[in-house]
Design a protein around this motif. Structure first.
Motif, mmCIF file in Angstrom:
data_model
loop_
_atom_site.group_PDB
_atom_site.id
_atom_site.type_symbol
_atom_site.label_atom_id
_atom_site.label_comp_id
_atom_site.label_asym_id
_atom_site.label_seq_id
_atom_site.Cartn_x
_atom_site.Cartn_y
_atom_site.Cartn_z
ATOM 1 N N THR A 59 71.792 -38.682 52.139
ATOM 2 C CA THR A 59 71.453 -38.726 50.726
ATOM 3 C C THR A 59 70.254 -39.627 50.448
ATOM 4 O O THR A 59 69.764 -39.674 49.342
ATOM 5 N N ALA A 70 70.178 -29.358 43.043
ATOM 6 C CA ALA A 70 69.832 -30.758 42.808
ATOM 7 C C ALA A 70 68.553 -31.115 43.535
ATOM 8 O O ALA A 70 68.304 -30.645 44.654
ATOM 9 N N TRP A 129 67.373 -34.382 45.111
ATOM 10 C CA TRP A 129 67.922 -35.688 45.487
ATOM 11 C C TRP A 129 66.820 -36.477 46.167
ATOM 12 O O TRP A 129 66.260 -36.044 47.173
ATOM 13 N N LEU A 181 69.900 -38.814 41.954
ATOM 14 C CA LEU A 181 69.701 -37.477 41.420
ATOM 15 C C LEU A 181 68.483 -37.485 40.501
ATOM 16 O O LEU A 181 68.421 -38.250 39.542
ATOM 17 N N ALA A 210 68.777 -31.655 38.043
ATOM 18 C CA ALA A 210 70.079 -31.009 38.216
ATOM 19 C C ALA A 210 70.130 -29.725 37.397
ATOM 20 O O ALA A 210 69.698 -29.700 36.241
ATOM 21 N N PHE A 230 76.346 -30.598 48.982
ATOM 22 C CA PHE A 230 76.609 -31.773 48.139
ATOM 23 C C PHE A 230 77.601 -32.688 48.850
ATOM 24 O O PHE A 230 78.740 -32.291 49.114
ATOM 25 N N VAL A 289 76.420 -36.923 45.698
ATOM 26 C CA VAL A 289 75.858 -35.897 44.822
ATOM 27 C C VAL A 289 76.943 -35.351 43.892
ATOM 28 O O VAL A 289 76.717 -35.145 42.693
#
Length: 377
Positions: A3, A20, A22, A27, A30, A166, A170
């Protein structure tokens, strides 16, 4: 997936696609899309002018399926009633209003003859993010989605994962987006309340309320940046009012440059100033539907049902060959049956259909995934 890396994440499940951006452990963008009900932004249509409205400086245009959109005169309107013309959707239907249209920038040679019909779909969220972030990898957790994106972006751009796109971080960020409350550093929270006329954001200092003035100011400062971030992530638009915690009109006015600095990264958002009541006033251009209209606030039965199918697909993958049942409130099951293709998509993903069991005692949000064999009579 790490992440901490910059990635465009595409998590597909029956009836839904969550996308998303990332970056640096946070984040940045979205989207929640229901492919059976696309928002239509970017779609190219042939439409028919049905009513000229001089008072609004535009015209209503009939599109395929009985949908009516609005075409401003300065966007290629001004045509007489009955005219067929190509138009593109520039703003999704939202807030009870139909889509906004434009005739500008339509490719030369586009069809202009009736009847009203869809000529081409606009790009979805994953393709839009891939175009605006060309160096960022696209990570996908469904083979069909990976094949679709590879066809559009190239075989090396979209990578198919063997696990969910995810991770817990997330998922937690998306969970926050589905509710009205956002935690702030120092124990405060940002409360988000959309209404038909505007969106109200309120800062609650929480645990900082009884501490020194510095802690109080720190919560307000954090709220400014987080408010702008939440506005962008949730696709909030139209008039937006932010009520900071405490402070005089003078001290709030002194924070306007901070708010404008935070808003500078969002080309759709404009800080208007301070109202007579000391509220920070902003306005954001409408393009995509706000998340609270897609998901519902409170969450709709369909949103709960799709989340349950998402869990069921994961369980089916972990237990190959096991047939599952979804037990839920009748409204949840009705919503799933009403979304075209969603139950077939589950059957394709899980290699068998899911049984649906109605249970009025379960309120939406309390859906139960069960092993059919275990609960068979």
């Amino acid at each position: 997936m790490s992440t901490a890396a910059s990635s465009i994440l595409v998590s597909a499940s029956p009836g839904e696609r969550r996308v998303a951006l990332w970056r640096d452990g946070a984040l940045e963008a979205a989207f929640v899309e229901r492919p059976a009900r696309p928002d239509g932004v970017g779609d190219l249509h042939v439409g028919r002018v049905t009513a000229r409205v001089p008072a609004l400086s535009g015209a209503f245009v009939a599109l395929e399926g009985g949908v009516s959109g609005f075409l401003p005169d300065n966007q290629g309107g001004g045509q007489p009633e009955g005219t067929y013309l190509p138009v593109r959707v520039t703003r999704a239907a939202q807030g009870g209003k139909g889509p906004r249209l434009s005739g500008n920038g339509v490719p030369p040679g586009t069809a202009r003859d009736g009847p009203p019909r869809l000529l081409a779909r606009g790009p979805d969220a994953a393709l839009r993010l891939a175009a605006s972030h060309p160096m960022v990898p696209v990570l996908v957790d469904a083979a069909g989605e990976a094949a679709r994106l590879r066809a559009a972006l190239g075989a090396d751009r979209a990578r198919l994962l063997t696990h969910s796109a995810f991770d817990d971080a997330v998922e937690a960020a998306f969970d926050i987006l589905s509710g009205p409350e956002v935690p702030l550093p120092g124990g405060g929270r940002l409360l988000i309340h959309p209404t038909p006329a505007l969106t109200a954001l309120d800062v609650d200092t929480g645990a900082a309320a009884g501490r020194d003035a510095g802690a109080h100011r720190a919560v307000n400062a954090a709220a400014l940046a987080e408010a702008v971030r939440q506005i962008r992530l949730r696709h909030l638009a139209g008039p937006i009012l932010l009520d900071l915690a405490g402070g005089t009109a003078k001290t709030r006015a002194a924070l306007l440059p901070v708010l404008r600095g935070a808003a500078g990264g969002d080309p759709l958002l404009r800080v208007v100033g301070l109202t007579g009541l000391g509220l920070m006033e902003m306005v954001r251009a409408r393009v995509h539907p706000p998340l609270h209209e897609v998901l519902g606030q409170p969450l709709t039965p369909l949103t709960h049902g799709l989340a349950a199918l998402r869990r069921a697909v994961r369980e089916a993958a972990a237990r190959p060959g096991v047939r599952l049942s979804l037990r839920a409130h009748p409204a949840v099951l009705l919503a799933l049956r009403g979304l075209s293709g969603v139950l077939d998509a589950y059957a394709a993903a899980a290699a068998h259909p899911i049984s649906l069991a109605s249970d009025p005692a379960l309120v939406p949000g309390e859906e139960v995934i069960e092993d059919v064999a275990t609960h068979a009579p």
